[in-house]
Design a protein around this motif. Structure first.
Motif, PDB file in Angstrom:
ATOM      1  N   ARG A 104       0.820  -1.213   0.000  1.00  0.00           N
ATOM      2  CA  ARG A 104       0.000   0.000   0.000  1.00  0.00           C
ATOM      3  C   ARG A 104       0.850   1.256   0.000  1.00  0.00           C
ATOM      4  O   ARG A 104       0.363   2.348   0.283  1.00  0.00           O
ATOM      5  CB  ARG A 104      -0.956  -0.018   1.201  1.00  0.00           C
ATOM      6  N   LYS A 105       2.150   1.090  -0.280  1.00  0.00           N
ATOM      7  CA  LYS A 105       3.064   2.225  -0.475  1.00  0.00           C
ATOM      8  C   LYS A 105       3.208   3.121   0.755  1.00  0.00           C
ATOM      9  O   LYS A 105       3.358   4.332   0.629  1.00  0.00           O
ATOM     10  CB  LYS A 105       2.620   3.088  -1.670  1.00  0.00           C
ATOM     11  N   LYS A 107       5.267   4.768   3.817  1.00  0.00           N
ATOM     12  CA  LYS A 107       6.675   5.166   3.956  1.00  0.00           C
ATOM     13  C   LYS A 107       7.400   4.207   4.905  1.00  0.00           C
ATOM     14  O   LYS A 107       6.820   3.698   5.857  1.00  0.00           O
ATOM     15  CB  LYS A 107       6.759   6.590   4.513  1.00  0.00           C
ATOM     16  N   LYS A 108       8.699   4.015   4.636  1.00  0.00           N
ATOM     17  CA  LYS A 108       9.521   3.097   5.433  1.00  0.00           C
ATOM     18  C   LYS A 108       9.435   3.362   6.932  1.00  0.00           C
ATOM     19  O   LYS A 108       9.315   2.439   7.736  1.00  0.00           O
ATOM     20  CB  LYS A 108      10.989   3.203   4.998  1.00  0.00           C
ATOM     21  N   ASP A 109       9.531   4.631   7.300  1.00  0.00           N
ATOM     22  CA  ASP A 109       9.503   5.004   8.721  1.00  0.00           C
ATOM     23  C   ASP A 109       8.197   4.590   9.373  1.00  0.00           C
ATOM     24  O   ASP A 109       8.182   4.115  10.501  1.00  0.00           O
ATOM     25  CB  ASP A 109       9.647   6.531   8.883  1.00  0.00           C
ATOM     26  N   GLU A 110       7.096   4.826   8.650  1.00  0.00           N
ATOM     27  CA  GLU A 110       5.777   4.498   9.169  1.00  0.00           C
ATOM     28  C   GLU A 110       5.633   2.977   9.297  1.00  0.00           C
ATOM     29  O   GLU A 110       5.071   2.480  10.279  1.00  0.00           O
ATOM     30  CB  GLU A 110       4.699   5.082   8.242  1.00  0.00           C
ATOM     31  N   ILE A 111       6.142   2.250   8.310  1.00  0.00           N
ATOM     32  CA  ILE A 111       6.100   0.780   8.370  1.00  0.00           C
ATOM     33  C   ILE A 111       6.867   0.303   9.597  1.00  0.00           C
ATOM     34  O   ILE A 111       6.367  -0.509  10.385  1.00  0.00           O
ATOM     35  CB  ILE A 111       6.691   0.156   7.082  1.00  0.00           C
ATOM     36  N   ARG A 112       8.071   0.844   9.786  1.00  0.00           N
ATOM     37  CA  ARG A 112       8.890   0.414  10.916  1.00  0.00           C
ATOM     38  C   ARG A 112       8.178   0.725  12.235  1.00  0.00           C
ATOM     39  O   ARG A 112       8.163  -0.087  13.154  1.00  0.00           O
ATOM     40  CB  ARG A 112      10.264   1.090  10.878  1.00  0.00           C
ATOM     41  N   ARG A 113       7.578   1.905  12.308  1.00  0.00           N
ATOM     42  CA  ARG A 113       6.877   2.297  13.531  1.00  0.00           C
ATOM     43  C   ARG A 113       5.743   1.314  13.842  1.00  0.00           C
ATOM     44  O   ARG A 113       5.616   0.811  14.956  1.00  0.00           O
ATOM     45  CB  ARG A 113       6.311   3.715  13.374  1.00  0.00           C
ATOM     46  N   ARG A 114       4.947   1.012  12.838  1.00  0.00           N
ATOM     47  CA  ARG A 114       3.787   0.145  13.058  1.00  0.00           C
ATOM     48  C   ARG A 114       4.193  -1.289  13.377  1.00  0.00           C
ATOM     49  O   ARG A 114       3.603  -1.924  14.253  1.00  0.00           O
ATOM     50  CB  ARG A 114       2.887   0.152  11.815  1.00  0.00           C
ATOM     51  N   VAL A 115       5.185  -1.808  12.648  1.00  0.00           N
ATOM     52  CA  VAL A 115       5.605  -3.193  12.880  1.00  0.00           C
ATOM     53  C   VAL A 115       6.237  -3.316  14.262  1.00  0.00           C
ATOM     54  O   VAL A 115       5.962  -4.275  15.002  1.00  0.00           O
ATOM     55  CB  VAL A 115       6.578  -3.675  11.775  1.00  0.00           C
ATOM     56  N   THR A 116       7.054  -2.336  14.636  1.00  0.00           N
ATOM     57  CA  THR A 116       7.705  -2.372  15.947  1.00  0.00           C
ATOM     58  C   THR A 116       6.670  -2.321  17.063  1.00  0.00           C
ATOM     59  O   THR A 116       6.756  -3.061  18.048  1.00  0.00           O
ATOM     60  CB  THR A 116       8.679  -1.183  16.095  1.00  0.00           C
ATOM     61  N   GLU A 117       5.690  -1.467  16.900  1.00  0.00           N
ATOM     62  CA  GLU A 117       4.633  -1.328  17.898  1.00  0.00           C
ATOM     63  C   GLU A 117       3.822  -2.630  18.032  1.00  0.00           C
ATOM     64  O   GLU A 117       3.570  -3.112  19.138  1.00  0.00           O
ATOM     65  CB  GLU A 117       3.719  -0.149  17.509  1.00  0.00           C
ATOM     66  N   ALA A 118       3.454  -3.214  16.880  1.00  0.00           N
ATOM     67  CA  ALA A 118       2.684  -4.468  16.909  1.00  0.00           C
ATOM     68  C   ALA A 118       3.508  -5.583  17.542  1.00  0.00           C
ATOM     69  O   ALA A 118       2.987  -6.385  18.325  1.00  0.00           O
ATOM     70  CB  ALA A 118       2.255  -4.855  15.493  1.00  0.00           C
ATOM     71  N   ALA A 119       4.803  -5.627  17.220  1.00  0.00           N
ATOM     72  CA  ALA A 119       5.682  -6.663  17.780  1.00  0.00           C
ATOM     73  C   ALA A 119       5.758  -6.528  19.297  1.00  0.00           C
ATOM     74  O   ALA A 119       5.789  -7.522  20.025  1.00  0.00           O
ATOM     75  CB  ALA A 119       7.072  -6.561  17.155  1.00  0.00           C
TER      76      ALA A 119
END
Ligand code: ADP
Ligand code: ADP
Length: 227
Positions: A104-105, A107-119
């Motif tokens: 869904r395109k 941004k890298k930073d946002e992806i990292r933030r969300r994945v880290t938070e979910a983890a």
């Protein structure tokens, strides 16, 4: 969070197999609905119609007032968790959780933030570099939940997510999913044939039989639980 309206929903597969008949339900923001009933009663069909994976033969499905019948799955703002996890075996835990966001395109930073938070929420921080085959069943199921959480979708759909786990893990994950729902308050429709899951997780239980709703109510109303 989302308000869901299901009005007179029916599903007929070819050759006159009617899987769901005149299904009517309004789901309030933040509810945890459990669809329960024997194998073949139409639970998965109902869930797949909400997800857009199966066409609705008749009736209307609305989300926050918007008619959804013809909206393609990718535009539905719905995240689904499957029974068999459906993880990508060649991808790390991180990439499994990031995949839908990359598509869904985001941004890298946002992806990292969300994945880290979910983890963090799911206790997967130490496993982000591992491949699914190097995880336990419970950890894999957490990754599957993580993939749904990172989407930040308005609605979660879960199709028997615990049925491949052993009894002890099922018990643990049941509590974890409930905790997660208390925390995120995402409207959820959860399918199972397990009455214990229904009793302990649901805000409301919908009992189906032969494609028809038999009963709707709180765990107390349906099973007199907690007694
Ligand atoms: P569940 O575990 O929810 O009962 P099943 O194992 O019955 O699901 O079904 C697995 C898959 O097979 C589903 O994707 C479903 O769409 C498909 N399926 C089930 N029954 C039939 C059928 N009578 N004809 C064709 N496909 C079917
Ligand atoms: P449940 O999830 O409660 O086990 P399903 O929704 O999988 O029930 O199935 C409801 C009914 O629809 C069953 O009779 C099943 O055989 C039938 N069915 C499910 N998927 C298909 C399909 N793709 N084609 C034809 N019949 C199907």
């Amino acid at each position: 969070m989302a308000k869901i309206e299901l009005a007179h929903i029916s599903k007929t597969y070819e050759k006159d197999v009617t899987a769901v008949k005149d299904f009517n339900l309004e789901i309030e923001d933040g509810e945890f609905i459990v669809l329960v009933g024997p194998s073949g009663c139409g639970k998965s069909t109902m869930l797949r119609m909400i997800a857009g994976l199966e066409e609705i033969t008749d009736g209307e499905f609305k989300m926050d007032g918007r008619l959804m019948n013809d909206v393609p799955p990718k535009n539905r703002d719905i995240a689904m968790v499957f029974q068999n996890y459906a993880l990508y075996p060649h991808m790390s835990v991180y990439d499994n959780m990031a995949f839908a966001l990359k598509m869904r395109k985001f941004k890298k930073d946002e992806i990292r933030r969300r994945v880290t938070e979910a983890a963090k929420v799911l206790g997967l921080e130490e496993y982000l570099k591992r491949k699914p085959r190097a995880l336990s069943g419970g950890q894999r199921q957490r990754v599957a939940l993580g993939r749904a959480i990172v989407r930040d979708a308005k609605l979660f759909l879960m199709d028997e997510p615990l049925s491949n786990l052993d009894a002890k893990l099922r018990f643990q994950m049941r509590a974890e999913i409930s905790k997660l729902h208390h925390r995120l308050k995402t409207t959820t429709v959860y399918v199972t044939h397990d009455q214990t899951e229904a009793m302990t997780m649901a805000t409301r239980i919908v009992i189906m039989k032969d494609g028809v709703i038999q009963q709707v109510g709180s765990p107390k109303e349906v099973y007199d639980y907690p007694a």
